[in-house]
Design a protein around this motif. Structure first.
Motif, PDB file in Angstrom:
ATOM      1  N   ARG A 144       1.033  -1.343  -0.004  1.00  0.00           N
ATOM      2  CA  ARG A 144       0.114   0.154  -0.041  1.00  0.00           C
ATOM      3  C   ARG A 144       0.969   1.033   0.386  1.00  0.00           C
ATOM      4  N   GLU A 145       2.325   1.100   0.759  1.00  0.00           N
ATOM      5  CA  GLU A 145       3.096   2.522   0.713  1.00  0.00           C
ATOM      6  C   GLU A 145       4.415   2.365  -0.030  1.00  0.00           C
ATOM      7  N   TYR A 221      -4.917   6.947   1.853  1.00  0.00           N
ATOM      8  CA  TYR A 221      -3.769   7.111   1.762  1.00  0.00           C
ATOM      9  C   TYR A 221      -2.767   6.422   3.708  1.00  0.00           C
ATOM     10  N   VAL A 223      -2.755   4.428   6.359  1.00  0.00           N
ATOM     11  CA  VAL A 223      -2.983   2.790   6.706  1.00  0.00           C
ATOM     12  C   VAL A 223      -3.476   1.705   7.278  1.00  0.00           C
TER      13      VAL A 223
END
Length: 277
Positions: A144-145, A221, A223
């Motif tokens: 995800r990041e 954005y 998490v």
């Protein structure tokens, strides 16, 4: 102690991503989007002159990436880090400490620069401060990041020997303590500064802009969005009760604000510049 706003320009990000589940019909009232659904965001840094130390909080995006990278973010504006430092009589070589709130590219990209074929720290005389939990999270990124944690922004700091870690609860200096938040990313640091009898809290990505003050206005954005909401609820109440001043890194217009309790919950009270504090 003296505090200075360091403007480094603007960039653009998708408005929907910046406001998560909040509909565009609502968020565009405070953060209007262009024809591509992109909103403008600041990269506004804080410089702290504290005795013999000159401390920079975050470093913005920098200029070492390639044209393809920058084409996604539409960087614009006349302000630069070096130009803003010079306006206050400083040079980047004067910086003794760089606090990296977290290692997403828009917060740490300027920490490293190109020198020929090499990548080296952009502040040669500075100690760079992170924490071990976030550093490990960044160098072993989750899917995800991954696009926000770029090795070229991170590893040269450690390789230079200029990196040091803070531990949660450790005081940075007599006037600066480090608060933490874990919803946006693991162990994001929020410098809390005692200044002129007031408390200033550097919000990083816990509060990107005044348009994000309502609790559910959490970025895609993040998490751990539910953790972000819990953290915001706790921080917001403390901020109101203790009358903190908030320093905003990404708000395109406002550098500082305060919050107040209203019938609709905690909302914006006032906006002003750092010089007006």
């Amino acid at each position: 102690m003296k505090l200075y706003t360091i403007d480094t320009g603007f960039f653009k990000l998708d408005g929907g991503s910046m406001f998560g589940v909040v509909p565009k019909s609502i968020w565009q009232r405070t953060n209007p989007a262009d024809e591509r659904n992109l909103c403008t965001w600041a990269t506004r840094l804080l410089l702290i002159e504290d005795g013999k130390r000159l401390i920079l909080v975050d470093t913005a995006i920098g200029d070492k990436q390639d044209e393809k990278f920058f084409s996604h973010y539409f960087m614009h504006g006349d302000a630069t880090l070096d130009g803003s430092l010079a306006q206050h009589g400083f040079h980047r070589d004067d910086i003794t400490d760089v606090i990296l709130t977290h290692l997403h590219f828009d917060h740490c990209g300027g920490a490293v620069k190109r020198s020929g074929e090499r990548l080296i720290p952009a502040f040669k005389n500075a100690i760079y401060w992170s924490n071990e939990q976030h550093w490990d999270w960044a160098i072993h990124p989750n899917p995800r990041e991954k696009a926000s944690f770029l090795k070229e922004n991170i590893l040269p700091i450690q390789e230079s020997g200029q990196l040091q870690f803070l531990t949660e609860g450790e005081a940075f200096s007599p006037n600066i303590t480090m608060r933490y938040a874990h919803g946006h990313t693991e162990s994001m640091m929020l410098p809390q500064i005692q200044y002129k009898g007031k408390t200033i809290l550097y919000m990083a990505d816990l509060l990107p802009s005044v348009g994000h003050i309502p609790l559910p206005y959490v970025m895609s954005y993040d998490v751990r969005p539910l953790i972000t909401m819990q953290e915001r609820q706790s921080y917001w109440q403390e901020i109101v009760d203790s009358e903190y001043i908030l320093f905003l890194e990404h708000d395109p217009v406002h550098a500082c604000c305060t919050l107040q309790q209203t019938e609709k919950g905690i909302r914006l009270k006032e906006t002003f510049t750092l010089a007006e504090v």
